[in-house]
Design a protein around this motif. Sequence first.
Motif, mmCIF file in Angstrom:
data_model
loop_
_atom_site.group_PDB
_atom_site.id
_atom_site.type_symbol
_atom_site.label_atom_id
_atom_site.label_comp_id
_atom_site.label_asym_id
_atom_site.label_seq_id
_atom_site.Cartn_x
_atom_site.Cartn_y
_atom_site.Cartn_z
ATOM 1 N N ALA A 1 -8.263 10.213 23.481
ATOM 2 C CA ALA A 1 -6.898 10.493 23.416
ATOM 3 C C ALA A 1 -5.304 9.409 23.071
ATOM 4 O O ALA A 1 -4.860 10.271 22.822
ATOM 5 C CB ALA A 1 -6.660 10.303 24.777
ATOM 6 N N VAL A 2 -5.708 8.097 23.490
ATOM 7 C CA VAL A 2 -4.424 7.565 22.479
ATOM 8 C C VAL A 2 -4.388 7.351 21.105
ATOM 9 O O VAL A 2 -3.506 7.915 20.572
ATOM 10 C CB VAL A 2 -4.773 5.734 22.973
ATOM 11 C CG1 VAL A 2 -3.518 5.190 22.390
ATOM 12 C CG2 VAL A 2 -4.703 5.630 24.572
ATOM 13 N N ARG A 3 -5.487 7.380 20.616
ATOM 14 C CA ARG A 3 -6.037 7.947 18.591
ATOM 15 C C ARG A 3 -4.289 9.268 19.181
ATOM 16 O O ARG A 3 -3.962 9.543 17.613
ATOM 17 C CB ARG A 3 -7.147 8.084 18.651
ATOM 18 C CG ARG A 3 -7.257 6.277 19.029
ATOM 19 C CD ARG A 3 -8.788 6.134 18.301
ATOM 20 N NE ARG A 3 -9.639 4.797 18.235
ATOM 21 C CZ ARG A 3 -10.575 4.611 19.112
ATOM 22 N NH1 ARG A 3 -11.280 5.990 19.716
ATOM 23 N NH2 ARG A 3 -11.046 4.158 18.836
ATOM 24 N N ASP B 1 -1.207 -1.580 23.668
ATOM 25 C CA ASP B 1 -1.075 -1.340 24.597
ATOM 26 C C ASP B 1 -1.736 -0.549 26.022
ATOM 27 O O ASP B 1 -2.466 -0.428 26.952
ATOM 28 C CB ASP B 1 0.259 -1.407 24.855
ATOM 29 C CG ASP B 1 0.514 -2.085 26.862
ATOM 30 O OD1 ASP B 1 -0.188 -2.477 27.305
ATOM 31 O OD2 ASP B 1 0.952 -1.354 27.387
ATOM 32 N N MET B 2 -2.152 0.796 24.789
ATOM 33 C CA MET B 2 -2.502 2.493 25.624
ATOM 34 C C MET B 2 -3.905 1.848 25.689
ATOM 35 O O MET B 2 -4.651 2.677 26.580
ATOM 36 C CB MET B 2 -1.464 3.264 25.376
ATOM 37 C CG MET B 2 -0.336 3.970 25.447
ATOM 38 S SD MET B 2 0.272 4.770 24.318
ATOM 39 C CE MET B 2 -0.129 6.356 25.112
ATOM 40 N N ALA B 3 -4.702 1.568 24.774
ATOM 41 C CA ALA B 3 -5.708 1.405 24.442
ATOM 42 C C ALA B 3 -6.509 0.537 25.332
ATOM 43 O O ALA B 3 -7.468 0.290 25.220
ATOM 44 C CB ALA B 3 -5.757 0.636 23.194
ATOM 45 N N ALA C 1 -6.696 2.553 28.482
ATOM 46 C CA ALA C 1 -7.914 3.100 28.266
ATOM 47 C C ALA C 1 -9.650 2.051 28.825
ATOM 48 O O ALA C 1 -9.795 2.762 29.159
ATOM 49 C CB ALA C 1 -7.979 3.856 26.943
ATOM 50 N N MET C 2 -9.637 1.315 28.710
ATOM 51 C CA MET C 2 -10.416 0.561 28.414
ATOM 52 C C MET C 2 -10.277 0.078 30.630
ATOM 53 O O MET C 2 -11.237 0.724 30.666
ATOM 54 C CB MET C 2 -10.146 -1.116 28.355
ATOM 55 C CG MET C 2 -10.172 -1.187 26.398
ATOM 56 S SD MET C 2 -10.334 -3.377 25.760
ATOM 57 C CE MET C 2 -11.370 -3.993 25.986
ATOM 58 N N GLU C 3 -9.824 -0.107 30.606
ATOM 59 C CA GLU C 3 -9.282 0.085 32.327
ATOM 60 C C GLU C 3 -9.863 1.555 32.513
ATOM 61 O O GLU C 3 -10.318 0.886 33.915
ATOM 62 C CB GLU C 3 -8.424 -0.630 32.341
ATOM 63 C CG GLU C 3 -7.939 -0.681 34.663
ATOM 64 C CD GLU C 3 -6.833 -1.948 34.686
ATOM 65 O OE1 GLU C 3 -6.080 -1.685 35.310
ATOM 66 O OE2 GLU C 3 -6.635 -3.543 33.307
ATOM 67 N N GLN C 4 -9.295 2.833 32.553
ATOM 68 C CA GLN C 4 -9.958 3.720 33.092
ATOM 69 C C GLN C 4 -11.253 4.009 32.687
ATOM 70 O O GLN C 4 -12.211 4.374 33.587
ATOM 71 C CB GLN C 4 -8.920 4.754 32.092
ATOM 72 C CG GLN C 4 -7.839 4.720 32.954
ATOM 73 C CD GLN C 4 -6.775 5.900 31.229
ATOM 74 O OE1 GLN C 4 -6.620 6.040 30.471
ATOM 75 N NE2 GLN C 4 -5.871 6.481 32.088
ATOM 76 N N TYR C 5 -11.853 3.303 31.285
ATOM 77 C CA TYR C 5 -13.254 3.851 31.221
ATOM 78 C C TYR C 5 -14.231 2.999 32.716
ATOM 79 O O TYR C 5 -14.924 3.209 33.010
ATOM 80 C CB TYR C 5 -13.636 3.011 30.403
ATOM 81 C CG TYR C 5 -15.000 3.657 29.706
ATOM 82 C CD1 TYR C 5 -16.344 4.993 30.085
ATOM 83 C CD2 TYR C 5 -15.645 2.526 28.735
ATOM 84 C CE1 TYR C 5 -16.779 4.974 29.119
ATOM 85 C CE2 TYR C 5 -17.324 2.546 28.715
ATOM 86 C CZ TYR C 5 -17.841 3.742 28.738
ATOM 87 O OH TYR C 5 -18.874 4.637 28.264
#
Length: 254
Positions: free
Chosen positions: A52-54, A69-71, A74-78
């Motif tokens: 989604a960030v890409r 930073d958003m990626a 994203a790791m934290e969300q996963y």
Amino acid sequence: MPPSPSAETRPLVVKLGGSLAASPALRRWLAALRRYPGPLSIVPGGGPFADAVRSAQEALRFSDAAAHDMAIMAMEQYGRALCDLEPGLRPAATLREATAAHAQGAIAVWSPVAMTRANPQIPASWDMTSDSLAAWYAHEAGARALLLVKSVDWRASPPPPRGGRSSAAGAREGVKSRVSGATPPRTAPRSDPPPEGEGEGAASIVDPCFAQYARGLDVYIAGPAALREAPETFARGGLPGARFDFTREQSIAS
């Protein structure tokens, strides 16, 4: 509950690829990891959240620094999703929180935002994916073993022939299959390495920064073929998959 850690069982860091998010193998890997008898920490990939960030960067044209930073987020969300899927997984933003989770017999799932923001030396680039972040975290946590769980099978490349390096075609033998789907735009930082097949050999299974950050670690790479024996292997305190000699693989791929 997993078996109690023993003094002989080494701490382990496992990078769980974001490409597994849509695969039925994800829950099987999570269940297998619960069999490991020692302190275990999971570093999540970015999965659909990084995708989604890409997509958003391509549409909105925000900077690579913001996308990086958003990626990480994203790791934290996963990771938060993984904790909800499997009992016994606990989010851990710091090494102290990870140690507390281990003391309770739980698997720590690293939430990387706090520690990565506190370390400005981490490159804000898609060359630094969650594989290299997992290696960085393993060193920070004092673990000497790192397992990269991938959605494709991989085997170590044979030694190059005498008189020179192996050809590019020979290097490609390190990857036995490739991930289908479109290649993400190269302007976006990645939380996972590029899809296997986009590069050559070892260069396509890990990111360009991996050799630097993995130095000194005992690294294994496991794909779908390793999943069948993984529960018993973990229960014995072992690691499934193939051992990664990053010095040889990087020289073969270059």
